[in-house]
Design a protein around this motif. Structure first.
Motif, PDB file in Angstrom:
ATOM      1  N   ARG A  44       0.940  -1.161   0.027  1.00  0.00           N
ATOM      2  CA  ARG A  44       0.019  -0.101   0.050  1.00  0.00           C
ATOM      3  C   ARG A  44       0.810   0.972   0.034  1.00  0.00           C
ATOM      4  O   ARG A  44       0.637   2.238  -0.930  1.00  0.00           O
ATOM      5  CB  ARG A  44      -0.893  -0.025   1.281  1.00  0.00           C
ATOM      6  N   ALA A  45       1.956   1.073   0.889  1.00  0.00           N
ATOM      7  CA  ALA A  45       2.794   2.376   1.067  1.00  0.00           C
ATOM      8  C   ALA A  45       3.440   2.629  -0.504  1.00  0.00           C
ATOM      9  O   ALA A  45       3.671   3.770  -0.955  1.00  0.00           O
ATOM     10  CB  ALA A  45       4.035   2.274   1.925  1.00  0.00           C
ATOM     11  N   GLU A  46       3.921   1.480  -1.128  1.00  0.00           N
ATOM     12  CA  GLU A  46       4.577   1.673  -2.453  1.00  0.00           C
ATOM     13  C   GLU A  46       3.674   2.278  -3.537  1.00  0.00           C
ATOM     14  O   GLU A  46       3.857   2.787  -4.137  1.00  0.00           O
ATOM     15  CB  GLU A  46       5.127   0.190  -2.864  1.00  0.00           C
ATOM     16  N   ALA A  47       2.224   1.744  -3.368  1.00  0.00           N
ATOM     17  CA  ALA A  47       1.392   2.079  -4.417  1.00  0.00           C
ATOM     18  C   ALA A  47       0.989   3.611  -4.236  1.00  0.00           C
ATOM     19  O   ALA A  47       0.868   4.508  -5.244  1.00  0.00           O
ATOM     20  CB  ALA A  47       0.118   1.231  -4.195  1.00  0.00           C
ATOM     21  N   LEU A  48       0.818   3.957  -2.968  1.00  0.00           N
ATOM     22  CA  LEU A  48       0.852   5.669  -2.614  1.00  0.00           C
ATOM     23  C   LEU A  48       1.771   6.403  -3.018  1.00  0.00           C
ATOM     24  O   LEU A  48       1.570   7.570  -3.614  1.00  0.00           O
ATOM     25  CB  LEU A  48       0.429   5.679  -1.283  1.00  0.00           C
ATOM     26  N   THR A  49       3.098   5.726  -2.838  1.00  0.00           N
ATOM     27  CA  THR A  49       4.364   6.821  -3.281  1.00  0.00           C
ATOM     28  C   THR A  49       4.371   6.906  -4.747  1.00  0.00           C
ATOM     29  O   THR A  49       4.550   7.861  -5.471  1.00  0.00           O
ATOM     30  CB  THR A  49       5.473   5.875  -2.915  1.00  0.00           C
ATOM     31  N   ASP A  50       4.056   5.740  -5.417  1.00  0.00           N
ATOM     32  CA  ASP A  50       3.948   5.730  -7.047  1.00  0.00           C
ATOM     33  C   ASP A  50       2.920   6.726  -7.444  1.00  0.00           C
ATOM     34  O   ASP A  50       3.060   7.548  -8.460  1.00  0.00           O
ATOM     35  CB  ASP A  50       3.939   4.382  -7.524  1.00  0.00           C
ATOM     36  N   ALA A  51       1.830   6.895  -6.855  1.00  0.00           N
ATOM     37  CA  ALA A  51       0.592   7.504  -7.174  1.00  0.00           C
ATOM     38  C   ALA A  51       1.049   9.125  -6.986  1.00  0.00           C
ATOM     39  O   ALA A  51       0.704   9.969  -7.619  1.00  0.00           O
ATOM     40  CB  ALA A  51      -0.548   7.494  -6.349  1.00  0.00           C
ATOM     41  N   ALA A  52       1.666   9.437  -5.761  1.00  0.00           N
ATOM     42  CA  ALA A  52       2.161  10.668  -5.393  1.00  0.00           C
ATOM     43  C   ALA A  52       3.226  11.402  -6.724  1.00  0.00           C
ATOM     44  O   ALA A  52       3.040  12.475  -6.892  1.00  0.00           O
ATOM     45  CB  ALA A  52       2.715  10.725  -4.007  1.00  0.00           C
ATOM     46  N   HIS A  53       4.123  10.373  -6.989  1.00  0.00           N
ATOM     47  CA  HIS A  53       5.202  10.589  -8.008  1.00  0.00           C
ATOM     48  C   HIS A  53       4.479  11.067  -9.314  1.00  0.00           C
ATOM     49  O   HIS A  53       4.984  11.999  -9.850  1.00  0.00           O
ATOM     50  CB  HIS A  53       6.035   9.521  -8.166  1.00  0.00           C
ATOM     51  N   ARG A  54       3.388  10.395  -9.753  1.00  0.00           N
ATOM     52  CA  ARG A  54       2.757  10.528 -11.101  1.00  0.00           C
ATOM     53  C   ARG A  54       1.973  11.800 -10.902  1.00  0.00           C
ATOM     54  O   ARG A  54       2.069  12.487 -11.890  1.00  0.00           O
ATOM     55  CB  ARG A  54       1.601   9.383 -11.343  1.00  0.00           C
ATOM     56  N   GLU A  55       1.598  12.187  -9.764  1.00  0.00           N
ATOM     57  CA  GLU A  55       0.734  13.537  -9.783  1.00  0.00           C
ATOM     58  C   GLU A  55       1.816  14.645  -9.623  1.00  0.00           C
ATOM     59  O   GLU A  55       1.652  15.826 -10.155  1.00  0.00           O
ATOM     60  CB  GLU A  55      -0.070  13.392  -8.329  1.00  0.00           C
ATOM     61  N   ALA A  56       3.143  14.409  -8.868  1.00  0.00           N
ATOM     62  CA  ALA A  56       3.823  15.442  -9.106  1.00  0.00           C
ATOM     63  C   ALA A  56       4.824  15.614 -10.200  1.00  0.00           C
ATOM     64  O   ALA A  56       5.254  16.951 -10.557  1.00  0.00           O
ATOM     65  CB  ALA A  56       4.990  15.325  -7.843  1.00  0.00           C
ATOM     66  N   ALA A  57       4.794  14.788 -11.278  1.00  0.00           N
ATOM     67  CA  ALA A  57       5.603  14.810 -12.239  1.00  0.00           C
ATOM     68  C   ALA A  57       5.037  15.814 -13.372  1.00  0.00           C
ATOM     69  O   ALA A  57       3.607  16.101 -13.594  1.00  0.00           O
ATOM     70  CB  ALA A  57       5.536  13.488 -13.122  1.00  0.00           C
ATOM     71  N   PRO A  58       5.855  16.591 -14.135  1.00  0.00           N
ATOM     72  CA  PRO A  58       5.136  17.723 -14.960  1.00  0.00           C
ATOM     73  C   PRO A  58       4.557  16.872 -16.193  1.00  0.00           C
ATOM     74  O   PRO A  58       4.935  16.112 -16.699  1.00  0.00           O
ATOM     75  CB  PRO A  58       6.257  18.425 -15.152  1.00  0.00           C
ATOM     76  N   CYS A  59       3.543  17.602 -16.705  1.00  0.00           N
ATOM     77  CA  CYS A  59       2.818  17.157 -17.927  1.00  0.00           C
ATOM     78  C   CYS A  59       3.845  17.269 -19.047  1.00  0.00           C
ATOM     79  O   CYS A  59       4.376  18.080 -19.344  1.00  0.00           O
ATOM     80  CB  CYS A  59       1.410  17.844 -18.035  1.00  0.00           C
ATOM     81  N   PRO A  60       3.785  16.252 -19.880  1.00  0.00           N
ATOM     82  CA  PRO A  60       4.540  16.043 -21.247  1.00  0.00           C
ATOM     83  C   PRO A  60       4.270  17.238 -21.962  1.00  0.00           C
ATOM     84  O   PRO A  60       3.261  17.763 -22.380  1.00  0.00           O
ATOM     85  CB  PRO A  60       4.355  14.726 -21.836  1.00  0.00           C
TER      86      PRO A  60
END
Length: 378
Positions: A362-378
């Motif tokens: 769960r912690a890994e999934a939440l971290t990945d989701a947070a990184h995707r949201e923080a990443a700039p749009c291409p």
């Protein structure tokens, strides 16, 4: 325990099926054994339940049952012949014995006598609302099925009449399952009657060896369920095999602790009379341990009260019995969360290892989701 002037509420098959489904609940066993009206008790506790049928449903059900049993039960017996015993002779001129007697004990004895006489006589016999007795954890419960049919070979069948519809030959599986569990209790009670008559209820009926000898009574494990056909008030029937429900119910009823053993550890003078104060009733109810599960909401009048107490205690049983079984010795939500965080628990325990693995994922999934949201749009 129910109060000196409070009449006892008798157990019925629906209550016994619910009790057998949760044999670890000492609270329900004590209240049912004492004949306490749990609906009134729940209202007095401030947690009324909508459990039970509406007056409209009861009226509709009674009207449908009267129609099914009209003309000496001709239509009901026709359905029993068609669905349960098509190889037997047609049920023309079936007997309908009078089962009236004084009190439940008298009606039980009259029912047993009528069953004995019908078995010896042969032919079709319809017993309308017979009274059966079943020993449950040391207490005698009197049960009243809708009907019992005696076949020409001397065997017996339970009939359940319900007001929910049978659409295109099938009914709601959940409602059929509930009816099957209720009918299984009647089958057990009928087997007890057959046993008292000196026969093994599991035997196959034997042929008559002499003109005056009776066939061995056998209780069918296929019951007749009668419901309205489609959207009409015409009766339709189907055979329901209750062998599984009968076996489960018999096993669970056998596991029930005797009422005397449960009450030995209770405070002296405990009373559940509805005229007591809410504080007194709450203390009395809490003195008897319960085993709440979400399934209780559909079968027990005290379910809302027990659910609230289960939430206050943080018990994991309120999340369902399957999850409770997976968690082993972890009985509260606080224990489960602390174990998942690695603050307590034996790492070699399979339940502890599974919780920590789930927490890591769960912690890994939440971290990945947070990184995707923080990443700039291409």
């Amino acid at each position: 325990m129910r109060g000196p002037d409070v009449p006892a509420k008798s157990l019925d098959a629906r209550a016994l099926a619910a009790l057998a489904a949760n044999p670890g609940c000492a609270r329900r066993a004590v209240l049912d054994g004492a004949g306490v009206d749990k609906a009134r008790l729940a209202s007095a506790l401030g947690a009324p339940s909508g459990f039970g049928q509406s007056q409209f449903a009861l009226t509709r059900g009674n009207a449908f049952e009267a129609r099914v049993k009209a003309d000496g039960g001709a239509e009901l017996l026709r359905l029993a012949h068609t669905r349960l015993d098509p190889g037997a002779e047609p049920p023309a001129g079936a007997a309908v014995p009078d089962l009236t007697a004084h009190g439940p004990e008298g009606r039980t004895a009259r029912t047993a006598l009528a069953l004995r006489e019908a078995t010896r006589a042969g032919g079709w016999t319809l017993l309308d609302h017979p009274m059966l007795a079943l020993d449950v954890a040391g207490s005698l419960a009197f049960l009243e099925p809708d009907a019992v049919v005696v076949h020409p070979d001397g065997s017996w069948s339970v009939v359940e009449i319900k007001s929910f519809p049978m659409l295109d030959g099938s009914a709601d599986p959940a409602k059929v399952g509930a009816a099957a569990r209720q009918a299984a209790v009647y089958v057990l009670a009928l087997e007890a009657v057959a046993g008292r008559l000196g026969a093994d209820p599991a035997e196959v009926p034997q042929k008559r060896s002499a003109p005056d000898s009776a066939p061995v009574p056998r209780v069918h494990h296929r019951v007749l369920l009668v419901c309205p056909k489609d959207f009409s008030n015409l009766p339709a029937g189907c055979a329901v095999d209750v062998r599984k429900q009968r076996a489960v119910t018999a096993r669970q009823l056998a596991r029930l602790t005797r009422i005397e053993e449960i009450t030995e550890g209770l405070p002296e003078g405990m009373c559940f009379a509805p005229d007591r104060s809410a504080e007194e009733l709450t203390a009395a109810v809490q003195a008897v341990p319960a085993a709440y599960a979400p399934e209780c909401l559909s079968v027990c009048e005290l379910a809302f009260h027990c659910r609230e107490r289960s939430r206050e205690a943080g018990a994991v049983t309120r999340l369902g019995r399957p999850l409770r079984a997976e968690l082993g010795g972890l009985t509260t939500v606080e224990d489960v969360l602390a174990t998942a965080r690695g603050e307590r628990g034996d790492p070699d325990d399979p339940a502890v290892a599974a919780l920590r693995r789930a927490a890591a994922l769960r912690a890994e999934a939440l971290t990945d989701a947070a990184h995707r949201e923080a990443a700039p749009c291409p």
